[in-house]
Design a protein around this motif. Structure first.
Motif, PDB file in Angstrom:
ATOM      1  N   ILE A 227      49.372  68.920  27.517  1.00  0.00           N
ATOM      2  CA  ILE A 227      48.389  70.322  28.188  1.00  0.00           C
ATOM      3  C   ILE A 227      47.166  70.045  28.474  1.00  0.00           C
ATOM      4  O   ILE A 227      46.586  71.069  29.284  1.00  0.00           O
ATOM      5  N   THR A 228      46.913  69.935  27.529  1.00  0.00           N
ATOM      6  CA  THR A 228      45.053  69.769  27.339  1.00  0.00           C
ATOM      7  C   THR A 228      44.666  68.310  28.230  1.00  0.00           C
ATOM      8  O   THR A 228      43.203  68.867  28.689  1.00  0.00           O
TER       9      THR A 228
ATOM     10  N   PRO B 212      44.126  68.169  31.836  1.00  0.00           N
ATOM     11  CA  PRO B 212      43.751  69.751  33.451  1.00  0.00           C
ATOM     12  C   PRO B 212      44.296  69.371  33.943  1.00  0.00           C
ATOM     13  O   PRO B 212      44.506  70.139  35.229  1.00  0.00           O
TER      14      PRO B 212
ATOM     15  N   PRO C 297      47.660  72.406  33.806  1.00  0.00           N
ATOM     16  CA  PRO C 297      47.466  73.588  33.955  1.00  0.00           C
ATOM     17  C   PRO C 297      48.100  74.235  35.035  1.00  0.00           C
ATOM     18  O   PRO C 297      49.269  75.153  35.315  1.00  0.00           O
TER      19      PRO C 297
ATOM     20  N   ILE D 218      38.318  59.454  28.886  1.00  0.00           N
ATOM     21  CA  ILE D 218      37.450  58.677  28.694  1.00  0.00           C
ATOM     22  C   ILE D 218      36.779  57.305  27.967  1.00  0.00           C
ATOM     23  O   ILE D 218      37.066  56.589  28.639  1.00  0.00           O
TER      24      ILE D 218
ATOM     25  N   GLN E 170      30.130  56.442  32.214  1.00  0.00           N
ATOM     26  CA  GLN E 170      29.072  56.041  30.737  1.00  0.00           C
ATOM     27  C   GLN E 170      28.975  54.578  30.471  1.00  0.00           C
ATOM     28  O   GLN E 170      27.816  54.296  30.287  1.00  0.00           O
TER      29      GLN E 170
ATOM     30  N   MET F  34      39.978  66.877  38.390  1.00  0.00           N
ATOM     31  CA  MET F  34      39.986  68.198  38.045  1.00  0.00           C
ATOM     32  C   MET F  34      38.989  68.909  38.206  1.00  0.00           C
ATOM     33  O   MET F  34      38.006  68.136  38.558  1.00  0.00           O
TER      34      MET F  34
ATOM     35  N   TRP G 280      35.944  70.662  36.967  1.00  0.00           N
ATOM     36  CA  TRP G 280      34.449  70.823  36.478  1.00  0.00           C
ATOM     37  C   TRP G 280      33.580  69.699  36.438  1.00  0.00           C
ATOM     38  O   TRP G 280      32.408  69.323  36.343  1.00  0.00           O
TER      39      TRP G 280
ATOM     40  N   GLN H 239      29.943  70.156  37.785  1.00  0.00           N
ATOM     41  CA  GLN H 239      28.903  69.985  37.368  1.00  0.00           C
ATOM     42  C   GLN H 239      28.804  69.171  36.081  1.00  0.00           C
ATOM     43  O   GLN H 239      27.754  68.606  35.693  1.00  0.00           O
ATOM     44  N   MET H 240      29.157  68.073  36.454  1.00  0.00           N
ATOM     45  CA  MET H 240      29.068  66.752  35.958  1.00  0.00           C
ATOM     46  C   MET H 240      27.551  66.013  35.771  1.00  0.00           C
ATOM     47  O   MET H 240      27.110  66.294  37.140  1.00  0.00           O
ATOM     48  N   ALA H 241      27.299  65.071  35.389  1.00  0.00           N
ATOM     49  CA  ALA H 241      25.571  64.465  35.362  1.00  0.00           C
ATOM     50  C   ALA H 241      25.941  63.823  36.344  1.00  0.00           C
ATOM     51  O   ALA H 241      25.257  63.570  37.274  1.00  0.00           O
TER      52      ALA H 241
ATOM     53  N   PRO I 237      45.076  75.469  25.387  1.00  0.00           N
ATOM     54  CA  PRO I 237      45.578  74.289  25.522  1.00  0.00           C
ATOM     55  C   PRO I 237      45.793  74.070  24.213  1.00  0.00           C
ATOM     56  O   PRO I 237      46.540  73.777  22.598  1.00  0.00           O
TER      57      PRO I 237
ATOM     58  N   GLN J  78      30.038  65.309  29.205  1.00  0.00           N
ATOM     59  CA  GLN J  78      29.407  65.031  30.320  1.00  0.00           C
ATOM     60  C   GLN J  78      28.445  65.848  31.631  1.00  0.00           C
ATOM     61  O   GLN J  78      28.255  65.265  32.656  1.00  0.00           O
ATOM     62  N   MET J  79      28.474  66.756  31.030  1.00  0.00           N
ATOM     63  CA  MET J  79      27.848  67.847  32.715  1.00  0.00           C
ATOM     64  C   MET J  79      26.391  67.809  32.845  1.00  0.00           C
ATOM     65  O   MET J  79      25.692  66.259  31.862  1.00  0.00           O
ATOM     66  N   ALA J  80      26.171  67.385  33.749  1.00  0.00           N
ATOM     67  CA  ALA J  80      24.535  67.724  34.103  1.00  0.00           C
ATOM     68  C   ALA J  80      23.764  67.729  33.248  1.00  0.00           C
ATOM     69  O   ALA J  80      22.230  67.352  32.250  1.00  0.00           O
TER      70      ALA J  80
END
Lengths: 336, 336
Positions: free
Chosen positions: A76-77, A79, A82, A215, A255, A276, A278, A281-283, B82, B281-283
DNA sequence: TTGTAGGCGTTATCAA
DNA sequence: TTGATAACGCCTACAA
């Protein structure tokens, strides 16, 4: 501490001076019309007054229907699940069914335990999110005669989208970060990748096997490959793009590449899978293949219920849902 | 399609030529010692052969115990839940209990419906994740005499950590992005912020109210505030740091600030809350307050079970779990 | 329109 | 150590 004992149908009947069958009739929509409006009113009033609630177990024992569906979730962890779950809930609710969830990723025997428990609850069917292939218990389930319909993402089409996108940008050496072979998505997506490469008359690049959708695994696989390349055992220099079977793997790849001093997308392009939340929002906002999470859950639920209602053919039905390419900033033209 | 009818205790008894009581005894660990080892063996063999499984409903009807606990979740899509759920599962499993989940965020009456269903299933207790304050149904639940223990994060302490961190960096004008007032965390974290500011003898800066824990709300609130400031109605110029009640709100703030051309952390520092996954991991990797998700679930579950077992005082017990500051790159010294 | 009796699959309590 | 019997709370014929 439960101070107040549960009110039973007998209590209610006694309270009103009527027979319990009258109460029973008042409580089931399908048979409400059999009693007088005044009686219905009295019963309803008294019911809410005394706080009467049908005992589900008793009712189920008597009717043989639980209105429950077992939902097996690996993690369930992750993403992806859900939204699928929401689809399932909504799909089931349309017919008054409800899900009983079981996490199957805890310990090795978790699946067996979960299935046992659900069977013991007399769920009327199962919904399995992301099955591991050819698992013994899955076979067992089939043998009990339970329904196992499937609503899945069209992985081949999804991978085709990813590869086509990269080819269009000019890539020719495209590597695949594969998910576990034991998972149906792992296999299907890898095959999808191979087929897509063939379709474009390109040599299928290296396929890196990851043992979990995480990851860490993505990072490990890519890092290992590149360091092998440095020692001349692989030709990482030629690879200009990576198609991952999963967003987490792709993030790990990002990475590893960064650690090597490689830029995305200038040196290497990366495509994920699942889209997934967000990601934007990632780098490095990841280009990904969006699958219809909610819809998958919803359709699977409907399929199951159709089967339970006896709709012919629905038991083995499989619905394939198309995916969609979402271009963000992790893909671009290959270096000149 | 369920072809194979469920095997009952009677079938098994008949098959073995013994009385069903014997079967029953063989199936319950607490009473297994009452029958002979050979008999136990025969029963177990036959049980797995015929595929017998206790009918949970029947058993529960007879014993009056369901071994089930209702878990009310506002939004499984929120990554805080979760891990909490996992803690709950593990906590319950230790005593053979299991959770029945219900999503309460679907439609307005979802909560009521969910509670009704769970009550009808005769769950032995409830676990409520993130309650809306003073909700009528919560009162109702209390009135039924059900247990409502609480394992919560120490929000005051968490906010104190956030504020102290910023103060240490030199900030004096710290704004709060508050969660919905109707949620317990919304209120508690806001109060925590106010108390922490007072502790440092700083004037509590503006408090921006968000109506949901979402990126959009965080973005909206911050954007509105800054544009009001431009028109001279607020003094945004002075604010050098934002403490958000939630990571999603903080991410929204990040976006709004970026849109205004403000840099994080050079112009404004931002602290989130919850330490949701993938933040690194975000920006702009968000500095956040890490709460003990799993532990919260686990402890709450244990508390409930202790109560069910009649441990004195456990029913109203409240466990507070301390949070932890995780410094990333969204916080730094204020501009000179 | 309402009441009656029997049964659903277990467990608990006695009795053997 | 095993067997018999009566609940548990509800539903479903069928009878009134």
């Amino acid at each position: 501490m439960k101070t107040r004992k549960n009110v039973t149908i007998n209590d209610l009947a006694a309270h009103l001076g009527v027979h319990k069958s009258t109460i029973s009739r008042a409580m089931t929509s399908g048979r409400r019309h059999l009693i007088s409006p005044e009686m219905l009113d009295r019963v309803e009033r008294a019911a809410s007054e005394l706080g009467y609630r049908q005992n589900w177990a008793a009712s189920m024992l008597s009717t043989g229907k639980s209105k429950a569906v077992g939902v097996l979730l690996p993690d369930i962890t992750n993403p992806v699940f859900p939204p699928i779950l929401r689809g399932i809930e909504d799909g089931l609710e349309l017919d008054g069914y409800f899900p009983i969830m079981a996490d199957t990723s805890r310990h090795p025997q978790a699946v067996r335990q979960a299935v046992d428990r659900l069977l013991s609850q007399r769920v009327e069917g199962f919904l399995i999110a992301s099955a591991t292939l050819a698992d013994r218990w899955l076979e067992d389930l089939r043998n009990t005669g339970d329904l196992l319909p499937a609503a899945i993402s069209d992985d081949a089409q999804g991978m085709a989208l990813a590869v086509a996108h990269l080819v269009e940008l000019g890539h020719r050496h495209i590597m695949h970060l594969s998910g576990p072979e034991s998972l149906s998505t792992g296999l299907a997506r890898r095959n999808g990748y191979l087929a897509a490469m063939a379709h474009h008359d390109l040599p299928a690049g290296p396929v890196l096997l990851c043992h979990a959708y995480s990851i860490e695994e993505g990072e490990r696989a890519v890092a290992e490959y590149w360091s092998k390349a440095e020692r001349g055992k692989a030709e990482a220099g030629k690879v200009t793009a990576i198609v991952a079977a999963n967003d987490l793997l792709a993030l790990g790849a990002l990475q590893a590449l960064k650690a090597r001093g490689l830029c995305v997308p200038q040196d290497v392009s990366v495509v994920g899978h699942n889209d997934m939340p967000w990601l934007e929002q990632m780098a490095t906002p990841l280009t990904s293949i969006r699958i219809q999470h909610y819809e998958i859950g919803f359709r699977a639920a409907r399929l199951l219920i159709d089967g339970l209602k006896g709709a012919p053919g629905s038991a083995q039905a499989t619905v394939m849902l198309r995916s969609q390419l979402v271009v963000r900033q992790s893909t671009g033209m290959p270096p000149p």
